[in-house]
Each structure stands twice: as structure tokens, then as C-alpha cells.
Design a protein around this motif. Structure first.
Motif, PDB file in Angstrom:
ATOM      1  N   ALA A 173       0.827  -1.213   0.000  1.00  0.00           N
ATOM      2  CA  ALA A 173       0.000   0.000   0.000  1.00  0.00           C
ATOM      3  C   ALA A 173       0.859   1.260   0.000  1.00  0.00           C
ATOM      4  CB  ALA A 173      -0.928   0.000   1.212  1.00  0.00           C
ATOM      5  N   ASN A 174       2.002   1.210   0.656  1.00  0.00           N
ATOM      6  CA  ASN A 174       2.830   2.413   0.730  1.00  0.00           C
ATOM      7  C   ASN A 174       3.483   2.787  -0.597  1.00  0.00           C
ATOM      8  OD1 ASN A 174       2.208   3.038   3.363  1.00  0.00           O
ATOM      9  ND2 ASN A 174       3.851   1.799   4.211  1.00  0.00           N
ATOM     10  N   THR A 175       3.455   1.885  -1.564  1.00  0.00           N
ATOM     11  CA  THR A 175       3.988   2.260  -2.881  1.00  0.00           C
ATOM     12  C   THR A 175       3.037   3.237  -3.595  1.00  0.00           C
ATOM     13  OG1 THR A 175       2.935   0.452  -4.088  1.00  0.00           O
ATOM     14  CG2 THR A 175       5.127   0.007  -3.210  1.00  0.00           C
ATOM     15  N   CYS A 176       1.804   3.351  -3.113  1.00  0.00           N
ATOM     16  CA  CYS A 176       0.811   4.215  -3.762  1.00  0.00           C
ATOM     17  C   CYS A 176       0.916   5.670  -3.309  1.00  0.00           C
ATOM     18  CB  CYS A 176      -0.606   3.718  -3.479  1.00  0.00           C
ATOM     19  SG  CYS A 176      -0.834   1.950  -3.757  1.00  0.00           S
ATOM     20  N   ALA A 177       1.640   5.891  -2.170  1.00  0.00           N
ATOM     21  CA  ALA A 177       1.622   7.191  -1.502  1.00  0.00           C
ATOM     22  C   ALA A 177       2.127   8.342  -2.363  1.00  0.00           C
ATOM     23  CB  ALA A 177       2.436   7.111  -0.210  1.00  0.00           C
ATOM     24  N   GLY A 178       3.076   8.066  -3.249  1.00  0.00           N
ATOM     25  CA  GLY A 178       3.658   9.134  -4.059  1.00  0.00           C
ATOM     26  C   GLY A 178       2.628   9.878  -4.898  1.00  0.00           C
ATOM     27  N   CYS A 179       1.586   9.181  -5.310  1.00  0.00           N
ATOM     28  CA  CYS A 179       0.532   9.836  -6.100  1.00  0.00           C
ATOM     29  C   CYS A 179      -0.746  10.052  -5.286  1.00  0.00           C
ATOM     30  CB  CYS A 179       0.187   9.011  -7.333  1.00  0.00           C
ATOM     31  SG  CYS A 179       1.563   8.885  -8.497  1.00  0.00           S
ATOM     32  N   HIS A 180      -1.081   9.100  -4.392  1.00  0.00           N
ATOM     33  CA  HIS A 180      -2.358   9.180  -3.664  1.00  0.00           C
ATOM     34  C   HIS A 180      -2.206   9.699  -2.245  1.00  0.00           C
ATOM     35  CE1 HIS A 180      -4.727   7.394  -6.876  1.00  0.00           C
ATOM     36  NE2 HIS A 180      -3.758   6.514  -7.046  1.00  0.00           N
ATOM     37  N   GLY A 181      -0.989  10.085  -1.865  1.00  0.00           N
ATOM     38  CA  GLY A 181      -0.771  10.660  -0.540  1.00  0.00           C
ATOM     39  C   GLY A 181      -0.493   9.614   0.520  1.00  0.00           C
ATOM     40  N   PRO A 182       0.194  10.039   1.610  1.00  0.00           N
ATOM     41  CA  PRO A 182       0.472   9.105   2.694  1.00  0.00           C
ATOM     42  C   PRO A 182      -0.825   8.464   3.205  1.00  0.00           C
ATOM     43  CG  PRO A 182       1.684  11.152   3.019  1.00  0.00           C
ATOM     44  CD  PRO A 182       0.769  11.364   1.854  1.00  0.00           C
ATOM     45  N   ASP A 183      -0.823   7.155   3.330  1.00  0.00           N
ATOM     46  CA  ASP A 183      -1.993   6.380   3.743  1.00  0.00           C
ATOM     47  C   ASP A 183      -3.225   6.640   2.879  1.00  0.00           C
ATOM     48  OD1 ASP A 183      -0.777   4.809   5.729  1.00  0.00           O
ATOM     49  OD2 ASP A 183      -0.828   6.506   7.116  1.00  0.00           O
ATOM     50  N   GLY A 184      -2.993   7.027   1.644  1.00  0.00           N
ATOM     51  CA  GLY A 184      -4.085   7.111   0.671  1.00  0.00           C
ATOM     52  C   GLY A 184      -4.904   8.383   0.694  1.00  0.00           C
ATOM     53  N   SER A 185      -4.493   9.378   1.504  1.00  0.00           N
ATOM     54  CA  SER A 185      -5.227  10.652   1.506  1.00  0.00           C
ATOM     55  C   SER A 185      -4.446  11.677   0.697  1.00  0.00           C
ATOM     56  CB  SER A 185      -5.450  11.145   2.937  1.00  0.00           C
ATOM     57  OG  SER A 185      -6.523  10.453   3.518  1.00  0.00           O
TER      58      SER A 185
END
Lengths: 199, 422
Positions: free
Chosen positions: A35-47
Motif C-alpha cells: 500500500a505504501n507504494t501508492c503514496a507518491g501519487c495518492h498521498g500518505p496512507d491514501g489521503s
């Protein structure tokens, strides 16, 4: 005697607190790593901090899984998401879905016109609330709209209209068509401002 | 009636303490695990952030000489006059709030055997594990006649900050009808699409403000990142302004006469009004000083943990590391920092690292409001980081799509820097 009881319980509590990290030594789960690989575009913890990439925190796992599969199978348009979704197995997608479902949807201030937001609130009630419940904050039945970034919402509506994104619910198509017939593009704009106004 | 004797109470306390001793002796004995991070760029700051997130009991010290970090990503927009340099400036306050001890000093030695880091200021820091994220150093001598002493007059602008500002200013002060010459670096180097995005944004600036001017790119490589997308954008938007000369035309060796800002190569002599030399690169100097580099100047690592294969207990991430199929990009450094943080937390807690996950997503602006992207997912296979999937913006994408990508690029920037610096 009473004194001892208090001291004993107090001391035990202190020891227990200190012992927590020892008994449950820190551990990183594979779901977190994914999940943390998504943070660069979707923000830390997905927000997402905006101004356009969507927040994926607080999404229902079913909707997350559907979205990733649709991207992967080319059923839903996305700029980079079609390419990214191809890199994950069903099991990996499920782990990410469960992780993000548990994260709170953090809402950040977004420019909006208060008057439009007021109109949007009424239109939401009439056209959207039935599925996007609780002013668009609920996540059980449909995507969270309250606090979502306006450019993203606009892109999604464009994609529904062009056929680049397929309607999951017939009713959504019906309601959107009705809204556009009665209120026009201005109605959509008002809805965007309503969602942007929510805290 | 409840009764507890003093002896019973002590036994209760004693047994709890014993239980915790089994779990993590260092906690009970008051010795927190120590991690020292050398370098506060994208990789180092990400690792600091995630170490504290994953295990707040770890004492994390980040050593970085600068008080602020200017991101290289988005700095080509500053070069092209489309963004203010200050918008790329980030402080370390967010990391300090997470409990990271930020020390502004320069590391001069890393002693893997003694598990100690020494700084120019004479400070010593003991570590259980050390993470080295020094980024790149420029090999000025790779272009004959170029040197660090010349960089204020002939900028490389390959480390953001003052260098970015110098190049932007020189372009703004250039007369219309002037010639800009850029020398692109040989592989491997930081930010593979960077020179070509810069070419787009310089050409865009010239087109808007100095339309009689030209940009010449001298390139020792015949293939480069996002090549099809860049060359299509050059043809569409910058025809007659931008000229790219590959090794067949320009050769692979460049020398410069600094006084006349003239580049000499197999293709001839190119006199510039504004000269941008991007020299060959290697891992940041401390990596070599700490014996972490191979004979080519980069750092071999175990790709699962990013632990150096040369110095046990010391990890290397980001541009300095040899990371298989991953490029030397910000997103890659951020992704590696998270994998490294996970591995270090697990190892310090006496556990095996879980499977890693690596990603890269990278946007390049081709005009003021249009961008192209590459996105890739990697996996660990037989001890190597290999590409699982990778894809570019389709060549036939409409301008509406490229504008959408530019909007998402802006979001990428905001979310990435928040993920790194808090």
C-alpha cells in the motif's frame, strides 16, 4: 491496605504500558509494504494532498478491487492506472484494498464557491444521496465523494459520458442524464463545489 | 475484601518485567536501537519518515549538511520560467516532528566495523544500522575543460537550488537570437528523462519569449528515456527551435572552452550564449570514502534489504545504489527508502524482512501544461530487481490526455514531497 491496592494497580499499569512494545515488537506487514507504494501519487496512507489525484483511503474493499480489475482489464480509463494495475495479482490487490479501507479519508481545504456548494447540496440530495449516502461521505455502497478533489471528479464524469468508464449501476447513468437535462453543466459544477466544501 | 501484600505486588511487577525482557531486551535496558541516515534527500528523508512510522522505538538520526532541500524534480519548470524556485524548497521540520533527530553536518567517515559515523564537525554517532543516501556526484572531468570552479558561469543545474536559479537567470538574460547548448550525460545518471524534459521546457521558453533563438542538444547516447514521446513533442511544438545531435553527429567526447562557452566534439564547434553542461555521474563522495562503491563508482546492494554487499550493516539507497531495473528517479528512491525501512525494522526486531514491493512513476512536462509519464512495477526475482510491468503514455494520446497527465503530475509532486518530508 487501600493504599497498597492503589499503588499496586498504578505500578502494574505503568509496567504494562512499558511492556507493550516488548510483547508486540514492531512488525511491518506485506499489505503495508504494498500500500505504501501508492503514496507518491495518492498521498500518505491514501489521503491525497491534491490538487487532482484522488484520495483512496476509506474506500470499500469491493469498490477498490473492482476499480483495479477494471483498470487492469482495460475496462476503465486511467492515465497511469491501467499500466500500474497490470503489475499486481488479485491477492496483492485484495491486501491493498483491505489496508486502504481501514485508513481514514482525510479532507483537506479545497477552493470552492459557497453559493455553488449550497446549490450542490440540494442537487446531491435529489440525485446522488440514494447511493452516495451521508452527503457523499459513506463508503459502503459507492465511492466517497465528499472531500474528493474537483479535477478528479470532473475527469470521472467526462469518462462516464465518453464511455471510457463504464457505469456499474444503471441508476447512475439515469440520474446523471436527468441532472444534465434539468440543471445542465452548471448543476454538475455545483455538485463538485458541494463535495469540495465538505470537511 | 481485596488484599495485596507488598510481596505479591513485587512479584507481579517482577513477572511483567521478565516477560518484557524476553521480547526486547534493549527496551528494558533502556538502549533503543539506533539508525543513522547519511543524506537528507529523497531516499534518506523517506527512510527516516518510514522507520519512525513503522517502529517509533527506533532512534533515528539524519545527518545532512543543508538546512533545506530543493527537489530536482520539477526544477526544469523553474529553468523554463514556469515555477518559482521557492516552491521546490523543503525543510526538515516535518521529520523532526516525527521524532527524527536532524543534524546539520557533513559525514566524513562511516566505520562499518566499529558501527560509527564521524562528521566534519567532529561528532560521532553510533549505529546498529546505517543508511547511506548520498545521491550523485558530478564527474566534472568527464567533460574536458569543465570543473566545479566553473559551475557558476556554466551551470549543470543537475542538483537543484542555486544551480537551477543560475540557469534560469542566464536564459532570461539571453538576447533573442541567442544559442543555448546543452550537453547530455552518458548512462547511468540521475533522472533519465531529465535532460529531454529540460530541452522541452527551454524550447518552450524560447518559443514564447525569444523566438529567434535556438537550442542544440549534444548527446553521447542514441537512445534515451521516453524517446518516442519526446521526439514527437519536439517535432510538434519546437520544430526549428530545438535540434538534437546524437553520437553519430556529435560523437561521445566533449570538451569546453569556458571563456568563449564553446563546446568541441566530433560534430564540430558549438558556441553558446547559454551553456548547460551535464557531466557524467557517480555515487556521492561519501559512498566511495566508506568503501561502498564498485570500480564504476556505484554501490552494489542486496536488493531485498538494500544492505551493501561490501560493508555489512550499512545500507545504500537511491541514485547511488545499483538497483537492477529501477531508474535513478525520485519515485524509485522513495520506493527503495520504504523497502529499506521495512527491512531494517524487521531485522532490528529479530525478524525476517517481508517481500519487497517497488514502484516508479515519473512525469515529464513537454509543454507548460502537457506531460507524459512512465509507470513501472518491479519485483524481486532470483536476487535481482526486475520489471514486472512498465508502460508509457501512448504515442497517440490526445492533448486532453496530456493535460490530464500534467494535472496529475502536480498532484504527484505534492503527495510525494508530503510522503517524504511530512
Amino acid at each position: 491496605m487501600k493504599y497498597w491496592k492503589q499503588v499496586a494497580l498504578g505500578a502494574a499499569a505503568v509496567v504494562a504500558t512499558a511492556a507493550i512494545p516488548a510483547v508486540h515488537a514492531a512488525e511491518v506487514s506485506y499489505a503495508q509494504v504494498l500500500a505504501n507504494t501508492c503514496a507518491g501519487c495518492h498521498g500518505p496512507d491514501g489521503s491525497s494532498r491534491g490538487p487532482s489525484a484522488p484520495t483512496i483511503a476509506g474506500m470499500s474493499p469491493e469498490i477498490f478491487i473492482d476499480a483495479m480489475r477494471d483498470y487492469r482489464d482495460g475496462k476503465r480509463y486511467g492515465t497511469v492506472m491501467q499500466r500500474i494495475a497490470k503489475g499486481y495479482t488479485d491477492e496483492q490487490i485484495k491486501l491493498m484494498a483491505e489496508y486502504f479501507a481501514k485508513q481514514p479519508f482525510q479532507r483537506f481545504p479545497q477552493n470552492h464557491v459557497a453559493k455553488l456548494a449550497e446549490t450542490g447540496a440540494k442537487l446531491h440530495e435529489r440525485y446522488c444521496e440514494k447511493c452516495h449516502e451521508n452527503g457523499g461521505k459513506a463508503s459502503a455502497e459507492a465511492g466517497v465523494l465528499a472531500g474528493q478533489w474537483i479535477p478528479y471528479l470532473r475527469f470521472q464524469i467526462e469518462d462516464y459520458q465518453s464511455g471510457a468508464r463504464e457505469y456499474k449501476e444503471k441508476n447512475m447513468q439515469k440520474r446523471l442524464t436527468e441532472l444534465l437535462e434539468k440543471e445542465g453543466e452548471k448543476g454538475l459544477e455545483a455538485l463538485y463545489h458541494f463535495y469540495a466544501s465538505q470537511k | 475484601m481485596f488484599r495485596m501484600h507488598r510481596r505479591t505486588f513485587l512479584q507481579a511487577v517482577g513477572s511483567s518485567a521478565a516477560a518484557s525482557l524476553v521480547g526486547a531486551p534493549s527496551l528494558v535496558l533502556g538502549a533503543a536501537k539506533k539508525v543513522v541516515i547519511v543524506g537528507g534527500g529523497t531516499g534518506g528523508a523517506t527512510t527516516a519518515q518510514y522507520l519512525r512510522k513503522y517502529d517509533p522505538s527506533i532512534e533515528v538520526t539524519l545527518i545532512e549538511p543543508n538546512h533545506h532541500y530543493y527537489t530536482c524534480y520539477f526544477s526544469n519548470l523553474v529553468v523554463g520560467g514556469l515555477r518559482q524556485l521557492d516552491s521546490l524548497k523543503h525543510s526538515y521540520d516535518g521529520l523532526a516532528k516525527r521524532g527524527v533527530k536532524v543534524v546539520h553536518d557533513t559525514v566524513t567517515a562511516i566505520d562499518g566495523a566499529a558501527k560509527q559515523v564521524i562528521t566534519a564537525g567532529g561528532q560521532k554517532f553510533a549505529f546498529d544500522r546505517c543508511i547511506v543516501a548520498p545521491g550523485i556526484d558530478l564527474n566534472y572531468e568527464g567533460i574536458e575543460g569543465y570543473s566545479q570552479a566553473l559551475e557558476k558561469d556554466i551551470p549543470h543545474a543537475w542538483k537543484a537550488g542555486e544551480q537551477t536559479a543560475i540557469l534560469a537567470k542566464q536564459l532570461q538574460e539571453m538576447k533573442d537570437g541567442g544559442t543555448v547548448v546543452m550537453v547530455a550525460p552518458p548512462n547511468p545518471y540521475r533522472c533519465p528523462p531529465g535532460p529531454y524534459e529540460r530541452a522541452c521546457l527551454i524550447a518552450n521558453y524560447l518559443k514564447q519569449h525569444k523566438p529567434k533563438s535556438k537550442l542544440i542538444i549534444l548527446d553521447p547516447k542514441d537512445k534515451f528515456s521516453k524517446q518516442g514521446l519526446f521526439t514527437a513533442a519536439w517535432k510538434k511544438h519546437y520544430s526549428g527551435i530545438l535540434e538534437w545531435l546524437g553520437p553519430e553527429m556529435a560523437g561521445t567526447k566533449f570538451s569546453v572552452d569556458a571563456k568563449s562557452k564553446t563546446v568541441k566534439c566530433a560534430g564540430g564547434e558549438f558556441k553558446a550564449d547559454v551553456l548547460n553542461l551535464i557531466p557524467p555521474q557517480r555515487a556521492g563522495a561519501i559512498a566511495k570514502a566508506a568503501n561502498l562503491t564498485d570500480d564504476k563508482g556505484w554501490c552494489p546492494v542486496n536488493p531485498h534489504t538494500f544492505e551493501s554487499t561490501l560493508v555489512p550493516g550499512v545500507h545504500v539507497i537511491g541514485d547511488a545504489a545499483i538497483a537492477g531495473a529501477m531508474p535513478k528517479s525520485a519515485y524509485a528512491a522513495n520506493s527503495q527508502g520504504k523497502v529499506c525501512a521495512m527491512a531494517v525494522v524487521m531485522l532490528l526486531n529479530g525478524k525476517n524482512p517481508v517481500d519487497p514491493a517497488y514502484t516508479n512513476t515519473c512525469y515529464s512536462f513537454v509543454t507548460a501544461d502537457q506531460a507524459v509519464s512512465v509507470a513501472a512495477i518491479y519485483e524481486l526475482k532470483e536476487g535481482k530487481i526486475v520489471e514486472k510491468t512498465s508502460g508509457l503514455t501512448p504515442g497517440d494520446a490526445s492533448e486532453a490526455v496530456l493535460r490530464r497527465e500534467a494535472e496529475y503530475a502536480e498532484s504527484w509532486y505534492r503527495n510525494t514531497v508530503t510522503d517524504i518530508f511530512g
